[in-house]
Scaffold this motif. Structure first.
Motif, PDB file in Angstrom:
ATOM      1  N   PHE A 233      -6.238  -2.636   6.996  1.00  0.00           N
ATOM      2  CA  PHE A 233      -6.430  -2.373   5.744  1.00  0.00           C
ATOM      3  C   PHE A 233      -6.131  -1.197   5.381  1.00  0.00           C
ATOM      4  O   PHE A 233      -5.214  -0.864   4.489  1.00  0.00           O
ATOM      5  N   LEU A 234      -6.779  -0.076   6.242  1.00  0.00           N
ATOM      6  CA  LEU A 234      -6.318   1.172   6.057  1.00  0.00           C
ATOM      7  C   LEU A 234      -4.763   1.505   6.362  1.00  0.00           C
ATOM      8  O   LEU A 234      -4.216   2.525   5.485  1.00  0.00           O
ATOM      9  N   LEU A 235      -4.261   0.980   7.288  1.00  0.00           N
ATOM     10  CA  LEU A 235      -2.645   1.140   7.358  1.00  0.00           C
ATOM     11  C   LEU A 235      -1.988   0.587   6.274  1.00  0.00           C
ATOM     12  O   LEU A 235      -0.920   1.143   5.915  1.00  0.00           O
ATOM     13  N   GLY A 236      -2.598  -0.630   5.656  1.00  0.00           N
ATOM     14  CA  GLY A 236      -1.919  -1.144   4.502  1.00  0.00           C
ATOM     15  C   GLY A 236      -1.774  -0.215   3.262  1.00  0.00           C
ATOM     16  O   GLY A 236      -0.584   0.091   2.686  1.00  0.00           O
ATOM     17  N   ALA A 240       1.472   1.581   1.505  1.00  0.00           N
ATOM     18  CA  ALA A 240       1.769   1.531  -0.021  1.00  0.00           C
ATOM     19  C   ALA A 240       2.261   2.867  -0.406  1.00  0.00           C
ATOM     20  O   ALA A 240       3.019   2.880  -1.050  1.00  0.00           O
ATOM     21  N   GLU A 241       1.463   4.157  -0.016  1.00  0.00           N
ATOM     22  CA  GLU A 241       1.980   5.151  -0.431  1.00  0.00           C
ATOM     23  C   GLU A 241       3.290   5.491   0.149  1.00  0.00           C
ATOM     24  O   GLU A 241       4.196   6.171  -0.681  1.00  0.00           O
ATOM     25  N   LEU A 242       3.754   4.944   1.265  1.00  0.00           N
ATOM     26  CA  LEU A 242       5.199   5.038   1.713  1.00  0.00           C
ATOM     27  C   LEU A 242       6.321   4.257   1.109  1.00  0.00           C
ATOM     28  O   LEU A 242       7.457   4.877   1.077  1.00  0.00           O
ATOM     29  N   ARG A 245       5.252   3.734  -3.815  1.00  0.00           N
ATOM     30  CA  ARG A 245       4.727   4.697  -4.666  1.00  0.00           C
ATOM     31  C   ARG A 245       5.312   4.820  -6.163  1.00  0.00           C
ATOM     32  O   ARG A 245       4.501   5.042  -6.928  1.00  0.00           O
ATOM     33  N   ASP A 246       6.477   4.418  -6.385  1.00  0.00           N
ATOM     34  CA  ASP A 246       7.249   4.570  -7.296  1.00  0.00           C
ATOM     35  C   ASP A 246       6.655   3.325  -8.324  1.00  0.00           C
ATOM     36  O   ASP A 246       6.397   3.431  -9.802  1.00  0.00           O
ATOM     37  N   LEU A 247       6.534   2.198  -7.725  1.00  0.00           N
ATOM     38  CA  LEU A 247       6.080   0.947  -8.446  1.00  0.00           C
ATOM     39  C   LEU A 247       4.376   1.278  -8.846  1.00  0.00           C
ATOM     40  O   LEU A 247       4.319   1.232 -10.106  1.00  0.00           O
ATOM     41  N   ILE A 248       3.777   2.011  -8.002  1.00  0.00           N
ATOM     42  CA  ILE A 248       2.176   2.280  -8.393  1.00  0.00           C
ATOM     43  C   ILE A 248       2.280   3.386  -9.668  1.00  0.00           C
ATOM     44  O   ILE A 248       1.601   3.247 -10.615  1.00  0.00           O
ATOM     45  N   SER A 249       3.423   4.152  -9.667  1.00  0.00           N
ATOM     46  CA  SER A 249       3.404   5.312 -10.532  1.00  0.00           C
ATOM     47  C   SER A 249       3.824   4.647 -12.059  1.00  0.00           C
ATOM     48  O   SER A 249       3.129   4.898 -13.141  1.00  0.00           O
ATOM     49  N   ARG A 271      -3.133   1.112  -4.323  1.00  0.00           N
ATOM     50  CA  ARG A 271      -2.426   0.821  -3.124  1.00  0.00           C
ATOM     51  C   ARG A 271      -3.529   0.245  -2.324  1.00  0.00           C
ATOM     52  O   ARG A 271      -3.277  -0.815  -1.330  1.00  0.00           O
ATOM     53  N   ASN A 272      -4.683   0.006  -2.473  1.00  0.00           N
ATOM     54  CA  ASN A 272      -5.820  -1.116  -1.932  1.00  0.00           C
ATOM     55  C   ASN A 272      -5.155  -2.386  -2.160  1.00  0.00           C
ATOM     56  O   ASN A 272      -5.531  -3.289  -1.406  1.00  0.00           O
TER      57      ASN A 272
END
Length: 479
Positions: A233-236, A240-242, A245-249, A271-272
């Protein structure tokens, strides 16, 4: 006879999303403006032919007209107007329904105002206590809605499903080759090395962090003692950040959070969300969950994910056109604080105050970790739910660290019970007296409940000196 579908709020939202006036919208779907106006104001039902036309022209999934958003907002507003300490009016459900369907902007403003009032009221009470202890008199800054509450509401009204993030995670899961023979941890570490030149290693001693990332050395370090499911989960979340990131923004910008704190919390939550969707890709998980009859333990073992991640993922299966069972999900700590709450059902969580002591999620702390209990419960609106509860204990790194234990609750309406393994042996349809639960004591209409903590806030307590029951007072409605 089939039930007529009054869904003017959904029609209005679709029109607004496409930036069309009623006249323009009516012209596109071949109806008169007056007819569209009547549908939007729930004076006419939405017919099958209108639904099909909207689907053909705008590509809107018809399941959007079946969502419970309206009932959810009505319930939230009912809870607000039940709090008579801020007003003296008597506001009925029908009036609330009219406000929600005809004036969604006003509805949101009322909810925001109430949240600010509650925050101010609570802060004032805390400051009074502090002032008595220290003699200080500091007015402080103006109250604002909690950043966590902002983010909770965002997911609450999204039905805990974020389409763009979910689909991106599913696509990447296929590219990485997760759940295809080798362990997910091995697949993730190999892919991170090949795609980004990142090396994943482990460190033996807990130093206040579970994961460390060093961009200079291109290393990711994980605390060795945590379970593999947590490492995945932590690697996932790192991926997500890698990768998105643009989708999350874009999602954060679209949500229009009021504070930078809320934005940062939302970024972490998304990200989670991506991580859970990566490890449990939508279509594969939906199919496996159905085959397993939503057996959480079996899904956890089969898909190399924690009990909590499985429960959370089950509550997100709301993709238009490919929906899973509508579940609610809640995570509560031992003090009764709600850490997570999501609902794709009509089940209502209290936005203010505690929850019902009759609800079996509170009894989960009395059981061993990972032991599941089932309950058929009925909310005041008459809807019955299959409620499933368990408790989990997080990793304890050393003797001095306190045990972190949480109760998890997940459930669905009893009409779906045949599809859930936890209903086996309950004879759900034959239970004449399901457990009567409510949202919480402050708005629950069950005056005769023997587990009341205090009267509902729209009722006036009085004492009858000639008799006394388990609850020491009786109540009557305010004049």
């Amino acid at each position: 006879m089939s039930k007529k579908l009054f869904s003017g709020h959904t029609l209005r939202q679709i029109r607004s999303d496409f930036g069309l006036s009623q006249v323009e919208f009516a012209r596109k779907i071949g109806l008169s403006t007056a007819y569209v106006n009547q549908i939007e104001n729930n004076n006419r039902p939405v017919t099958a032919s209108v639904l099909l036309t909207i689907n053909r022209i705008f590509g809107v999934d018809l399941s959007a007209f079946e969502k419970n958003d309206l009932d959810r907002v009505v319930q939230d507003l009912q809870e607000i107007f039940a709090d008579s300490q801020f007003h003296s009016a008597s506001v009925g459900r029908q009036e609330i329904h009219e406000v929600v369907t005809r004036a969604p902007g006003v509805t949101k403003a009322i909810m925001d105002l109430y949240s600010a009032l509650r925050t101010y009221h609570d802060r004032e009470a805390i400051e009074d206590d502090l002032a008595q202890q220290s003699g200080a008199d500091d007015e402080g800054p103006a109250p604002r809605k909690s950043a966590y509450d902002e983010v909770r509401d965002y997911f609450h009204y999204m039905d805990n499903y974020v389409d763009s993030i979910d689909r991106a995670a599913e696509k990447l899961a296929h590219e990485i080759g997760l759940n295809r023979g080798q362990s997910n941890f091995d697949a993730l570490t190999v892919w991170l090395g090949e795609r980004f030149g990142l090396t994943v290693t482990e460190f033996p001693d807990y130093e206040g962090t579970l994961i460390r990332q060093d961009d200079y050395t291109r290393k990711i370090q994980l605390y060795r003692a945590i379970p593999h499911s947590t490492k995945n989960f932590l690697l996932g979340s790192v991926i997500a950040e890698l990768c998105v990131r643009d989708l999350i923004s874009e999602e954060v910008e679209r949500a229009r959070f009021k504070t930078h704190s809320a934005e940062s919390i939302a970024r972490l939550a998304l990200r989670n969300y991506f991580s859970g969707a990566l490890l449990l890709p939508y279509d594969a998980f939906l199919k496996t969950a159905s085959q397993c009859r939503h057996d959480i333990q079996l899904l956890s073992n089969r898909m190399d994910a924690s009990i909590e991640t499985i429960c959370h993922r089950l509550s997100t299966l709301q993709r238009p056109g490919s929906m899973g069972l509508p579940f609610y999900f809640v995570k509560i700590d031992r003090a009764g604080n709600v850490v997570k709450r999501h609902s794709a059902t009509r089940f209502q969580f209290a936005r203010f105050g505690g929850s019902c002591p009759r609800w079996n999620v509170h009894q989960a702390f009395e059981q061993n970790s990972n032991k599941f209990t089932s309950q058929v419960a009925q909310m005041p609106d008459g809807v019955r739910y299959l409620c499933v509860a368990t408790s989990i204990t997080k990793h304890q790194p050393d003797y001095r660290s306190g045990e972190r234990r949480y109760a998890l609750g997940i459930g669905c309406e009893v009409k779906y019970a045949d599809e859930v393994v936890y209903a086996d042996g309950l004879a759900v349809e034959e239970i004449a007296s399901p457990e009567p639960i409510g949202v919480n004591c402050r708005i629950c209409p069950r005056d005769n409940c023997d587990q009341r903590a205090f009267p509902a806030i729209d009722k006036e307590p009085f004492i009858d000196s000639g008799q006394r029951g388990i609850v020491p007072y009786q109540v009557k409605a305010f004049d």
